[in-house]
Design a protein around this motif. Structure first.
Motif, PDB file in Angstrom:
ATOM      1  N   ASP A 107       0.807  -1.223   0.000  1.00  0.00           N
ATOM      2  CA  ASP A 107       0.000   0.000   0.000  1.00  0.00           C
ATOM      3  C   ASP A 107       0.841   1.275   0.000  1.00  0.00           C
ATOM      4  OD1 ASP A 107      -2.483  -1.349   0.082  1.00  0.00           O
ATOM      5  OD2 ASP A 107      -2.223  -1.699   2.225  1.00  0.00           O
ATOM      6  N   SER A 108       2.147   1.146  -0.051  1.00  0.00           N
ATOM      7  CA  SER A 108       3.035   2.291   0.116  1.00  0.00           C
ATOM      8  C   SER A 108       2.804   3.398  -0.905  1.00  0.00           C
ATOM      9  CB  SER A 108       4.494   1.832   0.045  1.00  0.00           C
ATOM     10  OG  SER A 108       5.351   2.931   0.163  1.00  0.00           O
ATOM     11  N   LEU A 109       2.703   3.064  -2.161  1.00  0.00           N
ATOM     12  CA  LEU A 109       2.536   4.084  -3.201  1.00  0.00           C
ATOM     13  C   LEU A 109       1.223   4.839  -3.031  1.00  0.00           C
ATOM     14  CD1 LEU A 109       3.658   5.408  -5.732  1.00  0.00           C
ATOM     15  CD2 LEU A 109       2.536   3.627  -7.073  1.00  0.00           C
ATOM     16  N   ARG A 110       0.151   4.116  -2.747  1.00  0.00           N
ATOM     17  CA  ARG A 110      -1.157   4.773  -2.582  1.00  0.00           C
ATOM     18  C   ARG A 110      -1.176   5.694  -1.363  1.00  0.00           C
ATOM     19  NH1 ARG A 110      -5.499   0.126  -3.204  1.00  0.00           N
ATOM     20  NH2 ARG A 110      -5.989   1.160  -1.274  1.00  0.00           N
ATOM     21  N   ILE A 111      -0.551   5.256  -0.274  1.00  0.00           N
ATOM     22  CA  ILE A 111      -0.501   6.104   0.928  1.00  0.00           C
ATOM     23  C   ILE A 111       0.342   7.343   0.661  1.00  0.00           C
ATOM     24  CG2 ILE A 111       0.371   6.246   3.292  1.00  0.00           C
ATOM     25  CD1 ILE A 111      -0.483   3.337   3.613  1.00  0.00           C
ATOM     26  N   ASN A 112       1.482   7.156   0.036  1.00  0.00           N
ATOM     27  CA  ASN A 112       2.368   8.285  -0.260  1.00  0.00           C
ATOM     28  C   ASN A 112       1.657   9.303  -1.161  1.00  0.00           C
ATOM     29  OD1 ASN A 112       4.963   9.228   0.425  1.00  0.00           O
ATOM     30  ND2 ASN A 112       5.609   8.903  -1.675  1.00  0.00           N
ATOM     31  N   ASN A 113       0.965   8.832  -2.194  1.00  0.00           N
ATOM     32  CA  ASN A 113       0.226   9.733  -3.086  1.00  0.00           C
ATOM     33  C   ASN A 113      -0.865  10.485  -2.334  1.00  0.00           C
ATOM     34  OD1 ASN A 113       1.769   9.036  -5.298  1.00  0.00           O
ATOM     35  ND2 ASN A 113       0.328   7.499  -6.025  1.00  0.00           N
ATOM     36  N   TYR A 114      -1.558   9.799  -1.432  1.00  0.00           N
ATOM     37  CA  TYR A 114      -2.603  10.454  -0.644  1.00  0.00           C
ATOM     38  C   TYR A 114      -2.004  11.525   0.276  1.00  0.00           C
ATOM     39  CZ  TYR A 114      -5.941  11.338   3.033  1.00  0.00           C
ATOM     40  OH  TYR A 114      -6.740  11.972   3.943  1.00  0.00           O
ATOM     41  N   LEU A 115      -0.952  11.184   0.999  1.00  0.00           N
ATOM     42  CA  LEU A 115      -0.372  12.128   1.962  1.00  0.00           C
ATOM     43  C   LEU A 115       0.210  13.365   1.285  1.00  0.00           C
ATOM     44  CD1 LEU A 115       1.314   9.730   4.538  1.00  0.00           C
ATOM     45  CD2 LEU A 115      -0.780  11.082   4.837  1.00  0.00           C
ATOM     46  N   ARG A 116       0.720  13.225   0.072  1.00  0.00           N
ATOM     47  CA  ARG A 116       1.258  14.378  -0.651  1.00  0.00           C
ATOM     48  C   ARG A 116       0.181  15.415  -0.946  1.00  0.00           C
ATOM     49  NH1 ARG A 116       3.940  12.029  -5.489  1.00  0.00           N
ATOM     50  NH2 ARG A 116       4.646  10.184  -4.441  1.00  0.00           N
ATOM     51  N   LYS A 117      -1.074  14.969  -1.046  1.00  0.00           N
ATOM     52  CA  LYS A 117      -2.185  15.874  -1.371  1.00  0.00           C
ATOM     53  C   LYS A 117      -2.823  16.492  -0.133  1.00  0.00           C
ATOM     54  CE  LYS A 117      -3.272  12.989  -5.334  1.00  0.00           C
ATOM     55  NZ  LYS A 117      -4.223  12.008  -5.867  1.00  0.00           N
ATOM     56  N   THR A 118      -2.396  16.095   1.050  1.00  0.00           N
ATOM     57  CA  THR A 118      -3.013  16.586   2.280  1.00  0.00           C
ATOM     58  C   THR A 118      -2.075  17.564   2.991  1.00  0.00           C
ATOM     59  OG1 THR A 118      -2.157  14.729   3.554  1.00  0.00           O
ATOM     60  CG2 THR A 118      -4.339  14.474   2.604  1.00  0.00           C
ATOM     61  N   PRO A 119      -2.633  18.469   3.796  1.00  0.00           N
ATOM     62  CA  PRO A 119      -1.796  19.443   4.512  1.00  0.00           C
ATOM     63  C   PRO A 119      -1.217  18.860   5.806  1.00  0.00           C
ATOM     64  CG  PRO A 119      -4.101  19.908   4.920  1.00  0.00           C
ATOM     65  CD  PRO A 119      -4.058  18.748   3.962  1.00  0.00           C
ATOM     66  N   VAL A 120      -0.373  17.843   5.679  1.00  0.00           N
ATOM     67  CA  VAL A 120       0.259  17.217   6.842  1.00  0.00           C
ATOM     68  C   VAL A 120       1.764  17.156   6.606  1.00  0.00           C
ATOM     69  CG1 VAL A 120      -1.766  15.793   7.364  1.00  0.00           C
ATOM     70  CG2 VAL A 120       0.037  14.855   5.933  1.00  0.00           C
ATOM     71  N   PHE A 121       2.504  17.000   7.688  1.00  0.00           N
ATOM     72  CA  PHE A 121       3.931  16.711   7.599  1.00  0.00           C
ATOM     73  C   PHE A 121       4.104  15.241   7.945  1.00  0.00           C
ATOM     74  CE2 PHE A 121       3.949  21.266   8.466  1.00  0.00           C
ATOM     75  CZ  PHE A 121       4.850  21.717   7.508  1.00  0.00           C
ATOM     76  N   TYR A 122       4.966  14.543   7.203  1.00  0.00           N
ATOM     77  CA  TYR A 122       5.148  13.117   7.483  1.00  0.00           C
ATOM     78  C   TYR A 122       6.577  12.671   7.175  1.00  0.00           C
ATOM     79  CZ  TYR A 122       4.510  12.381   2.435  1.00  0.00           C
ATOM     80  OH  TYR A 122       4.620  12.428   1.074  1.00  0.00           O
ATOM     81  N   THR A 123       6.949  11.589   7.833  1.00  0.00           N
ATOM     82  CA  THR A 123       8.245  10.948   7.631  1.00  0.00           C
ATOM     83  C   THR A 123       8.001   9.460   7.443  1.00  0.00           C
ATOM     84  OG1 THR A 123       9.395  12.552   9.015  1.00  0.00           O
ATOM     85  CG2 THR A 123      10.480  10.441   8.686  1.00  0.00           C
TER      86      THR A 123
END
Length: 107
Positions: free
Chosen positions: A12-28
């Protein structure tokens, strides 16, 4: 402010990464081997504002849900002929934790 710790399968890594890039969050993103998903896993540390928390959790759970998929495997080879067997196995899934975050410093 909250900290989401999300541990999940690499499928699920690619789908999660694509989703998080579109949201106003910071992530590592942290890669690891062993633990909850024994074949290797990813862990995201996600800083989320309180008003977005429910929406972000709902979307992450939707992306990381356990799914059943059909997999074709070769059972055995007899007299030069391969026998294929279709089985169903689970993929995806993970764990999500939410913690209070007192301070966040971006450097």
């Amino acid at each position: 402010m909250k900290l989401i710790i999300l541990n999940f399968s690499p499928i699920d890594s690619l789908r999660i990464n694509n989703y998080l890039r579109k949201t106003p969050v910071f992530y590592t993103k942290i890669s690891s081997v062993g633990g909850i998903v024994s074949s290797g896993s990813y862990t995201y540390l996600i800083k989320v504002n309180d008003e977005l928390l429910d929406e972000i959790i709902r979307n992450l759970v939707s992306i990381c849900r356990v799914r059943k998929v059909k997999v074709n495997t070769i059972n055995n080879v007899e007299m030069g002929m391969m026998h294929s067997v279709s089985t169903t196995q689970k993929e995806g899934g993970g764990s999500l934790f939410v913690l209070d975050l007192e301070q966040f410093v971006k450097m």
